[in-house]
Design an enzyme around this catalytic site. Sequence first.
Site, PDB file in Angstrom:
ATOM      1  N   ARG A 152       0.848  -1.198   0.000  1.00 15.90           N
ATOM      2  CA  ARG A 152       0.000   0.000   0.000  1.00 15.90           C
ATOM      3  C   ARG A 152       0.875   1.237   0.000  1.00 15.90           C
ATOM      4  O   ARG A 152       1.779   1.364   0.816  1.00 15.90           O
ATOM      5  CB  ARG A 152      -0.864   0.042   1.263  1.00 15.90           C
ATOM      6  CG  ARG A 152      -1.914  -1.004   1.309  1.00 15.90           C
ATOM      7  CD  ARG A 152      -2.996  -0.652   2.302  1.00 15.90           C
ATOM      8  NE  ARG A 152      -2.530  -0.202   3.606  1.00 15.90           N
ATOM      9  CZ  ARG A 152      -3.339   0.184   4.573  1.00 15.90           C
ATOM     10  NH1 ARG A 152      -4.648   0.207   4.363  1.00 15.90           N
ATOM     11  NH2 ARG A 152      -2.878   0.546   5.745  1.00 15.90           N
ATOM     12  N   THR A 188      -1.528   7.448  -0.344  1.00 11.06           N
ATOM     13  CA  THR A 188      -2.815   7.298  -1.039  1.00 11.06           C
ATOM     14  C   THR A 188      -3.583   6.069  -0.562  1.00 11.06           C
ATOM     15  O   THR A 188      -4.779   5.941  -0.821  1.00 11.06           O
ATOM     16  CB  THR A 188      -2.595   7.151  -2.557  1.00 11.06           C
ATOM     17  OG1 THR A 188      -1.876   5.917  -2.768  1.00 11.06           O
ATOM     18  CG2 THR A 188      -1.796   8.304  -3.130  1.00 11.06           C
ATOM     19  N   ASP A 236       0.606  -3.595  12.112  1.00 12.80           N
ATOM     20  CA  ASP A 236       1.012  -3.995  10.764  1.00 12.80           C
ATOM     21  C   ASP A 236       1.345  -5.499  10.773  1.00 12.80           C
ATOM     22  O   ASP A 236       2.324  -5.931  11.380  1.00 12.80           O
ATOM     23  CB  ASP A 236       2.241  -3.178  10.345  1.00 12.80           C
ATOM     24  CG  ASP A 236       2.595  -3.424   8.884  1.00 12.80           C
ATOM     25  OD1 ASP A 236       2.588  -2.469   8.106  1.00 12.80           O
ATOM     26  OD2 ASP A 236       2.869  -4.599   8.524  1.00 12.80           O
ATOM     27  N   ASP A 266       4.880  -6.565   9.454  1.00 13.92           N
ATOM     28  CA  ASP A 266       5.955  -6.229  10.393  1.00 13.92           C
ATOM     29  C   ASP A 266       5.959  -7.177  11.587  1.00 13.92           C
ATOM     30  O   ASP A 266       7.014  -7.598  12.061  1.00 13.92           O
ATOM     31  CB  ASP A 266       5.809  -4.782  10.886  1.00 13.92           C
ATOM     32  CG  ASP A 266       6.207  -3.771   9.812  1.00 13.92           C
ATOM     33  OD1 ASP A 266       6.909  -4.171   8.860  1.00 13.92           O
ATOM     34  OD2 ASP A 266       5.811  -2.605   9.929  1.00 13.92           O
TER      35      ASP A 266
HETATM   36  C1  PRP Z   1      -1.117  -5.003   4.362  1.00 13.05           C
HETATM   37  C2  PRP Z   1      -1.927  -6.283   4.456  1.00 13.05           C
HETATM   38  C3  PRP Z   1      -2.764  -6.233   3.216  1.00 13.05           C
HETATM   39  C4  PRP Z   1      -3.021  -4.758   3.042  1.00 13.05           C
HETATM   40  C5  PRP Z   1      -4.415  -4.473   3.500  1.00 13.05           C
HETATM   41  O1  PRP Z   1      -0.067  -5.127   3.492  1.00 13.05           O
HETATM   42  O2  PRP Z   1      -1.152  -7.429   4.556  1.00 13.05           O
HETATM   43  O3  PRP Z   1      -2.121  -6.759   2.074  1.00 13.05           O
HETATM   44  O4  PRP Z   1      -2.084  -4.067   3.877  1.00 13.05           O
HETATM   45  O5  PRP Z   1      -4.715  -3.160   3.270  1.00 13.05           O
HETATM   46  P1  PRP Z   1      -5.828  -2.692   2.230  1.00 13.05           P
HETATM   47  O6  PRP Z   1      -7.003  -3.576   2.472  1.00 13.05           O
HETATM   48  O7  PRP Z   1      -6.066  -1.273   2.618  1.00 13.05           O
HETATM   49  O8  PRP Z   1      -5.285  -2.823   0.847  1.00 13.05           O
HETATM   50  P2  PRP Z   1       1.006  -3.960   3.242  1.00 13.05           P
HETATM   51  O9  PRP Z   1       0.605  -3.118   2.079  1.00 13.05           O
HETATM   52  O10 PRP Z   1       1.270  -3.260   4.544  1.00 13.05           O
HETATM   53  O11 PRP Z   1       2.282  -4.770   2.779  1.00 13.05           O
HETATM   54  P3  PRP Z   1       3.148  -5.842   3.588  1.00 13.05           P
HETATM   55  O12 PRP Z   1       2.275  -7.060   3.801  1.00 13.05           O
HETATM   56  O13 PRP Z   1       4.288  -6.100   2.691  1.00 13.05           O
HETATM   57  O14 PRP Z   1       3.554  -5.226   4.913  1.00 13.05           O
HETATM   58  N1  URA Z   2      -2.427  -3.599   6.949  1.00 10.71           N
HETATM   59  C1  URA Z   2      -2.043  -4.062   8.173  1.00 10.71           C
HETATM   60  O1  URA Z   2      -1.111  -4.861   8.290  1.00 10.71           O
HETATM   61  N2  URA Z   2      -2.723  -3.631   9.250  1.00 10.71           N
HETATM   62  C2  URA Z   2      -3.741  -2.775   9.163  1.00 10.71           C
HETATM   63  O2  URA Z   2      -4.333  -2.432  10.206  1.00 10.71           O
HETATM   64  C3  URA Z   2      -4.113  -2.304   7.899  1.00 10.71           C
HETATM   65  C4  URA Z   2      -3.435  -2.736   6.800  1.00 10.71           C
END
Ligand code: PRP
Ligand code: URA
Length: 213
Positions: free
Chosen positions: A108, A112, A204, A207
């Site tokens: 994400r 945005t 997150d 993380d």
């Molecule tokens: C997180 C999560 C989803 C997304 C959800 O990933 O694992 O993929 O956010 O958010 P959304 O419904 O608003 O799209 P992130 O983009 O943080 O990437 P990561 O898993 O690599 O940390």
């Molecule tokens: N992605 C995450 O990992 N946590 C949240 O709360 C939203 C998006």
Amino acid sequence: MKNFENVTIFNHPLVNHKIAILRDEKTSMKEFRELIEEITTLMTFECLKEDVPTVECQVTTPLETCTQYKVKDDSIVIVPILRAGLGMVNGVHTLFPSAKVGHIGLYRNEETLEPCEYYCKLPEGIEDKLVLVIDPMLATGGSASDAITMIKKRGCKHIKFMGVIGAPEGVERLATDHPDVHIFVSTLDRCLNENGYILPGLGDAGDRLFGTK
Ligand code: PRP
Ligand code: URA
């Protein structure tokens, strides 16, 4: 949130117990990873109960031979959304050890909140399979919705989504964008904060799974 025919929210007390520990900021990375896996296995049990293809076989017990049914698990393809979806793969493999795995990389944009694609590798022949898209967090729903659009472009017609925590905004968006996809989440949280994080959520997920912060 209004009711959607294609949405199932588990709210199972045994899963909720595990989610309570998962949310706790003091839960270690190891415990977090194990809990995500365990929750995924419990959810898979329910989520795929109508889709488990079986093959007939003969089994000889110490007393007699009988007809039995074993799972034909190569008809399911698991597609984790990177990174956090990776934490759920073993939980599905516990029940479907021969399921192939495709990967979709989306992150994400922090301002945005729009998903950006950086990777897509799906197994050959995926169009005839039941595709189970997995990601623990359904926040705005943008990542899951885009991932499913990418999978549909490959000709897949039978897709399910499984997540651990959903925000009403994300569940609503995904259910509207893809009314033909059944969405399963363990629990529905209150809302998103101004940074697109789920409240109360768990922070997150990527993380916490991989120790990046
Ligand atoms: C997180 C999560 C989803 C997304 C959800 O990933 O694992 O993929 O956010 O958010 P959304 O419904 O608003 O799209 P992130 O983009 O943080 O990437 P990561 O898993 O690599 O940390
Ligand atoms: N992605 C995450 O990992 N946590 C949240 O709360 C939203 C998006």
